[in-house]
Write an enzyme that holds these catalytic residues in place. Structure first.
Site, PDB file in Angstrom:
ATOM      1  N   ASP A 291       0.850  -1.185   0.000  1.00 51.37           N
ATOM      2  CA  ASP A 291       0.000   0.000   0.000  1.00 51.37           C
ATOM      3  C   ASP A 291       0.892   1.244   0.000  1.00 51.37           C
ATOM      4  O   ASP A 291       2.025   1.210   0.480  1.00 51.37           O
ATOM      5  CB  ASP A 291      -0.890   0.014   1.253  1.00 51.37           C
ATOM      6  CG  ASP A 291      -1.913  -1.121   1.221  1.00 51.37           C
ATOM      7  OD1 ASP A 291      -2.224  -1.609   0.115  1.00 51.37           O
ATOM      8  OD2 ASP A 291      -2.379  -1.513   2.307  1.00 51.37           O
ATOM      9  N   TYR A 357       4.734  -9.181   7.517  1.00 51.68           N
ATOM     10  CA  TYR A 357       4.295  -7.824   7.828  1.00 51.68           C
ATOM     11  C   TYR A 357       4.456  -7.531   9.311  1.00 51.68           C
ATOM     12  O   TYR A 357       4.353  -8.440  10.146  1.00 51.68           O
ATOM     13  CB  TYR A 357       2.796  -7.662   7.536  1.00 51.68           C
ATOM     14  CG  TYR A 357       2.390  -7.887   6.108  1.00 51.68           C
ATOM     15  CD1 TYR A 357       2.326  -6.819   5.215  1.00 51.68           C
ATOM     16  CD2 TYR A 357       2.024  -9.155   5.672  1.00 51.68           C
ATOM     17  CE1 TYR A 357       1.905  -7.031   3.902  1.00 51.68           C
ATOM     18  CE2 TYR A 357       1.615  -9.369   4.356  1.00 51.68           C
ATOM     19  CZ  TYR A 357       1.553  -8.297   3.486  1.00 51.68           C
ATOM     20  OH  TYR A 357       1.151  -8.503   2.199  1.00 51.68           O
ATOM     21  N   TYR A 429      -4.898 -10.130   2.495  1.00 51.37           N
ATOM     22  CA  TYR A 429      -5.074  -8.705   2.825  1.00 51.37           C
ATOM     23  C   TYR A 429      -4.911  -8.529   4.331  1.00 51.37           C
ATOM     24  O   TYR A 429      -5.736  -9.000   5.113  1.00 51.37           O
ATOM     25  CB  TYR A 429      -6.459  -8.225   2.396  1.00 51.37           C
ATOM     26  CG  TYR A 429      -6.661  -8.189   0.900  1.00 51.37           C
ATOM     27  CD1 TYR A 429      -5.986  -7.252   0.111  1.00 51.37           C
ATOM     28  CD2 TYR A 429      -7.528  -9.079   0.274  1.00 51.37           C
ATOM     29  CE1 TYR A 429      -6.185  -7.210  -1.269  1.00 51.37           C
ATOM     30  CE2 TYR A 429      -7.722  -9.036  -1.102  1.00 51.37           C
ATOM     31  CZ  TYR A 429      -7.053  -8.100  -1.863  1.00 51.37           C
ATOM     32  OH  TYR A 429      -7.255  -8.055  -3.216  1.00 51.37           O
TER      33      TYR A 429
END
Ligand SMILES: [Zn+2]
Ligand SMILES: [Zn+2]
Length: 478
Positions: A291, A357, A429
């Site tokens: 993103d 992440y 996601y």
């Protein structure tokens, strides 16, 4: 080796001289055009040599004077078979200043000459595709000469340069080929003299297409709000202007720059690589993208920069890397730059990759340690159902995807804040894994702890090939 003069079977020999006689019946034919319909005989000869041998054989058999036919007198090729050296000279001139190790030659033959080649066979009672077409002879004969004069290798698959010859762009009758041909046959002519009579064809007959060159590497994005690729403003079509009451004025949406963000990873990397390879333009290919507001840290994300029409293919990648990093001044970093083959583009775009992440999470209501731990244990190794998120571009098909959370861990910093580290399958996601996306992702951290959960900041720690690393020796150049 078997030759046209000493065939394995005497009958084949008879056939061949009879064929040669028939090929010569309709009019004067040069050696190359005489040899081309029997090009499948005797590997290691040029068509010119085949044709000359046939003509010699007929003269001896009939005890007639030997009468050569120059290409300029040939009704089939109309002189083109005498122009191989001249074409090669123009090709070598056109390639000057271009760095290439491999090449390929393609030829457009005038339709009328192709028709002559066909009639030659038809009149002699041969199959339409007997021997080889003129196009292939020009490709090979010019290619051979270009290779000898440049030291480059012929490559049928993926050459650095593709030379396209358009025979229609010149008339061989206009060239002084007689002199050049005589000298190349005459051993007594000194090299100096033949060099001064070098003939070339018009540069319009030669088009050099330079195939792209590729640099592979990994990037880190150390500041938020930098997109991976340049992001033109849709409102003004990247023009930076809109039509107001008093004519053109700066676009409200982008502030007049034409772009939604000042820079991008692409804009940081591309100009340096394009310049180092002296190319016309460049395209950035990333292995997925984070993103805009996420950092890309750790080992970075694989990418390939494709340079169109590079005049130079072997830049010093270490110097290039240092130059990019110095200019980017900490916002973006590149690492491990290497020269790559075109296959590396598909590799970074298609290779299955897992992602790691680090998410900073805020909860709507305070939660306790036990609830938090229990939620993480449920998610660890779980397969999620994720319906296409609200925020995702809706040109993409809406559907439910199954994605696996390989590993998840974290700690509660205070009752409403946590740090969560996730290793997930490609396409998972993360923001929705945390928030639940209004029930579109199931299960989710928010759903399991029973209160809203939002990602405040997201860092991508690693992008790694699922089964094997992105880097593959076969796709990298030394
Ligand atoms: Zn000819
Ligand atoms: Zn705009």
């Amino acid at each position: 080796m078997e030759s046209v003069l000493a065939p394995a079977s005497p009958h084949r020999g008879m056939d061949l001289t009879a064929t040669a006689r028939r090929l010569l019946e309709a009019g004067p034919v040069c050696d190359a055009c005489l040899g081309r319909p029997v090009a499948d005989r005797s590997f290691g000869l040029t068509n010119d040599e085949r044709g000359r041998a046939l003509r010699v054989t007929l003269a001896l058999t009939d005890d007639e004077d030997f009468e050569p036919v120059a290409p300029s007198e040939c009704w089939v090729c109309e002189g083109y078979c005498g122009a191989f050296d001249a074409i090669a000279t123009t090709v070598v001139e056109a390639l000057e200043g271009i760095d290439f190790a491999t090449y390929q030659v393609g030829t457009r033959v005038p339709p009328l000459v192709e028709e002559n080649d066909r009639l030659l066979r038809e009149d002699a009672g041969l199959a339409e595709d007997a021997g080889e077409p003129l196009k292939r002879e020009v490709n090979r004969e010019v290619g051979r000469r270009v290779g000898a004069r440049t030291g480059a290798e012929f490559d049928l698959e993926r050459p650095d340069v593709l030379v396209v010859i358009d025979l229609e762009a010149f008339d061989p009758y206009d060239l002084d080929l007689e002199g050049a041909a005589e000298e190349s046959r005459d051993d007594s002519t000194s090299a100096d003299e033949s060099a001064t009579t070098e003939v070339s064809v018009t540069s319009h007959a030669v088009d050099c297409q330079i195939n792209p060159a590729f640099v592979y590497g990994r990037y880190r994005k150390l500041e938020r709000d930098i997109p991976q690729t340049e992001w033109p403003c849709r409102e003004c079509g990247a023009s930076g202007v809109q039509l107001g009451e008093h004519g053109e004025e700066p676009c409200d949406h982008c502030g007049g720059s034409g772009y939604l963000y000042d820079t991008s990873v692409e804009q940081v990397v591309r100009p340096h690589v394009v310049e180092a390879m002296d190319g016309d333009e460049g395209t950035f290919h990333g292995a997925g993208r984070e993103d805009v507001d996420a950092l890309m840290v750790g080992s970075g994300r694989p990418f390939v920069l494709e340079v169109k029409r590079p005049r130079y293919r072997r830049p010093d990648v270490e110097a290039l890397e240092a130059e990019i990093n110095e200019e980017a001044d900490g916002a973006v970093e590149v690492e491990g730059l290497k020269l790559a083959t075109h296959e590396m583009v598909e590799r970074v775009k298609e290779h299955d990759a897992s992602k790691r992440y680090l998410a900073q999470v805020t909860f709507g209501n305070p939660i306790d340690e036990a609830t938090f731990r229990e939620a993480l244990e449920t998610l660890d190794g779980a397969t999620l159902e994720q319906y296409t998120p609200e925020r995702v571009d809706h040109r993409r098909a809406n559907l439910t995807r199954e994605r696996t959370v390989y590993e998840i861990d974290g700690h509660l910093e205070d009752p409403t804040h946590a740090e969560v580290e996730v290793h997930g399958e490609g396409g998972l996601y993360i923001k929705e894994l945390i928030s639940g996306d209004g029930g579109r992702t199931e299960p989710s951290l928010a759903g399991l702890v029973g209160t809203a959960a939002e990602v405040e900041a997201l860092d991508v720690l690693a992008v790694e090939g699922e089964d094997e690393p992105f880097e593959r020796d076969a796709y990298l150049l030394e």
